[in-house]
Design an enzyme around this catalytic site. Structure first.
Site, PDB file in Angstrom:
ATOM      1  CG  HIS A   1       2.181  -7.706  -3.274  1.00  7.79           C
ATOM      2  ND1 HIS A   1       3.116  -8.454  -2.595  1.00  7.79           N
ATOM      3  CD2 HIS A   1       1.350  -7.204  -2.336  1.00  7.79           C
ATOM      4  CE1 HIS A   1       2.861  -8.415  -1.303  1.00  7.79           C
ATOM      5  NE2 HIS A   1       1.790  -7.662  -1.114  1.00  7.79           N
TER       6      HIS A   1
ATOM      7  CE1 TYR B   1      -8.488  -1.776   4.415  1.00  7.51           C
ATOM      8  CE2 TYR B   1      -8.290  -2.821   2.269  1.00  7.51           C
ATOM      9  CZ  TYR B   1      -7.869  -2.684   3.577  1.00  7.51           C
ATOM     10  OH  TYR B   1      -6.827  -3.454   4.049  1.00  7.51           O
ATOM     11  NE  ARG B   2      -3.808  -0.339   4.528  1.00  9.64           N
ATOM     12  CZ  ARG B   2      -3.429  -1.276   5.380  1.00  9.64           C
ATOM     13  NH1 ARG B   2      -4.231  -2.317   5.597  1.00  9.64           N
ATOM     14  NH2 ARG B   2      -2.285  -1.209   6.016  1.00  9.64           N
TER      15      ARG B   2
ATOM     16  CE1 TYR C   1      -4.003  -2.037   0.248  1.00 11.00           C
ATOM     17  CE2 TYR C   1      -2.893  -3.140   2.059  1.00 11.00           C
ATOM     18  CZ  TYR C   1      -3.931  -3.079   1.134  1.00 11.00           C
ATOM     19  OH  TYR C   1      -4.881  -4.070   1.119  1.00 11.00           O
TER      20      TYR C   1
END
Length: 546
Positions: free
Chosen positions: A405, A492-493, A91
């Site tokens: 990733h 959501y993120r 993220y």
């Protein structure tokens, strides 16, 4: 030197001198090797001219130093990007939203302020990791169970601020939802506390999150309105017993009654985190190679863009004596109660033809150390570990691993028919895009970390040596974000490079939400120094430059 946009070399050097005066020269980092440590290790822009990278880093040891850093940055209009432990892999890691920002590394603010196992809360600083808090609890024999994500080197505070999640009961695994009160350094350097923490001398910081008046805590999550330096969290009292069981169903369409029944049980408070699985799913094969086995035949089915057909997967499952779906149900509480709840759950699932039941684990708590390594999922008992890195390790399911990733993680409705629709939408898109860098198939399972939400999760794999693969992955990711939004689903993120596009999907009434957030930003941070672009919120100075 990678100077921040709109900042002169003279002002930047003056800021570094100020930071050295505040924290000492040893805690200001400007060398290429030091600054490189703050790169996103999984960046799909790795080595590209537009990779998001910092210019320098500063590591304060006290809240007062954080305040002084912010005040100095305000005078010289230096953009800052605060991190807790910076372990947000998949993220964005510790990379800023805007290149040239100075990282405010809070790892040295690592005090555990309070842990109470009678009122069941803790208060921690951002540099405290899940391992730190777990060890603190174990060393003192406190009767508390943590809720932890994968892996355990992250920060409870940092994870909560990015809406991170875990694996126990619903009201604990929503980490921001279980937070209670915070301390924040505002963009002008002033110190704010929220909830009961705002009452001088209050002893209920970690108990009542609302206090009185407007509730503002949510402004500081996935945003850039301040730097959080302390947070309280509600914690789960250590239960007497833990029981883990599995329900297996044979057909693809069984996901509909399976989900309906699981939702019913969880919404009654009878089970904790329901962990769905599929013996043919690529992620299950990577996450749990000891439980799910691959074959050359299965690899051929999964390596097609969008995966194989339902009929092909159904045939494979039947030929290999496998279920199509399973779900692990975790029970916490008194032993007699747990087994009664498991018996009740079996009755509720009994109408699904061919359903099978299996008891996996049963332990009295606290669990002995000799038994911890036997656990199927240590995180289900609040034990931090690093096993999740098996997703990127070489295995039969991933014989040629990439270098990282980026998670695609839209929220979809919490029912079986909606999840089948998501299968149809994403598998069709994968075929049309020729998408092979992300495991998408009719085997993808619901991820249930966020209570009352399902996340349709899959990774786009990244290679540091194949820039063309990465560029294609970025384009495909953005295409799927837009496609998901057309169906009312969105992330959501997400990593910084995708935050603008994701924020734009929350577009009701001509982006009224983002316009309101921008108004708040310009009011509380007129110089635009705190994490420009975080959460898609850009200050006026950079909106105008754009």
């Amino acid at each position: 030197m990678n100077y921040p946009q709109g900042v002169s070399a003279q002002d930047f050097d003056s800021a570094l001198d100020e930071f050295r005066r505040i924290v000492g020269a040893d805690n200001v980092f400007i060398s290429e090797a030091d600054v490189a440590l703050y790169r996103d290790a999984y960046s799909p822009k790795w080595g590209e001219s537009d990779e998001l990278v910092a210019s320098a880093a500063v590591a304060p040891t006290t809240v007062e130093q954080v305040q002084a850093i912010v005040k100095a940055a305000n005078r010289l209009r230096i953009p800052l990007f605060a991190i807790s432990t910076g372990k947000n892999l998949g993220y964005g890691g510790s990379a800023p939203n805007m290149s040239g920002s100075v990282i405010v590394d809070l790892k040295l603010l690592n005090k555990i302020i309070e842990v109470d196992d009678k009122r069941n809360f803790c208060i921690v600083e951002p540099g405290v990791s899940y391992f730190d808090l777990y060890n603190y609890i174990q060393e003192r024999g406190l009767k508390l169970m943590m809720d932890v994500p994968d892996p355990g080197w992250g920060s409870p505070l940092g994870n909560a601020l990015d809406h991170g999640v875990g694996y126990t009961l619903g009201n604990y695994r929503d980490h921001f939802g279980s937070h209670c009160g915070m301390e924040v350094v505002l963009p002008d350097g002033e110190l704010l506390r929220t909830g009961m923490a705002a009452v001088p001398g209050a002893e209920t910081w970690g108990e009542n999150k609302y206090g009185y008046g407007a509730y503002v805590d949510g402004l500081f999550a996935q945003s850039n309105f301040g730097i959080v330096t302390k947070m309280g969290f509600w914690m789960m009292p250590q239960p007497e017993h833990y029981l883990s069981c599995m329900v297996k169903v044979p057909r693809y369409e069984d996901i509909i009654p399976l989900i309906d029944t699981v939702n019913y049980l969880e919404d009654q408070g009878l089970i904790g985190h329901p962990r769905y699985g599929c013996p043919m799913d690529s992620l299950c094969l990577m996450w749990e190679p000891e439980s799910y086995k691959t074959t050359r035949e299965l690899m051929q089915l999964n390596n097609q863009p969008g995966g194989a057909s339902v009929a092909e997967y159904q045939s494979y499952a039947q030929n290999h004596g496998l279920e199509y779906w399973n779900v692990v149900l975790n029970f916490y509480g008194p032993k007699k109660t747990l087994f009664a709840n498991w018996e009740y759950a079996q009755e509720k699932f009994a109408d699904i033809p061919g359903v099978q039941f299996e008891q996996l684990e049963s332990y009295s708590l606290p669990i002995a150390k000799k038994d911890q390594q036997k656990l199927r999922h240590q995180v289900a008992l609040g034990i931090p570990n690093m096993s999740i890195f098996s997703i990127g390790a070489r295995s039969e399911a991933m014989p040629n691993p990439d270098d990282g990733h980026a998670w695609f993680a839209p929220i979809v409705p919490r029912n079986g028919k909606a999840f089948i629709k998501a299968h149809e939408v994403f598998c069709k898109a994968a075929k049309e895009l020729g998408l092979t860098s992300a495991p998408i198939a009719r085997t993808n399972v619901p991820q249930t970390w966020q209570y009352r939400s399902y996340i349709y999760l899959f990774p786009f794999f990244i290679s540091r040596s194949d820039k063309e693969q990465n560029r294609k992955a970025v384009d495909q990711f953005i295409t799927l974000v837009k496609l998901a939004a057309e169906h009312g689903w969105t992330e959501y993120r997400t990593a910084p490079i995708f935050q603008d596009i994701v924020a734009s999907t929350y577009s009701f009434n001509n982006n009224a939400l983002l316009r309101f957030q921008s108004l708040l930003k310009d009011t509380v941070d007129p110089n635009g120094i705190i994490a420009p672009g975080r959460g898609g919120i850009w200050p006026k100075r950079y909106r105008e430059d754009a």
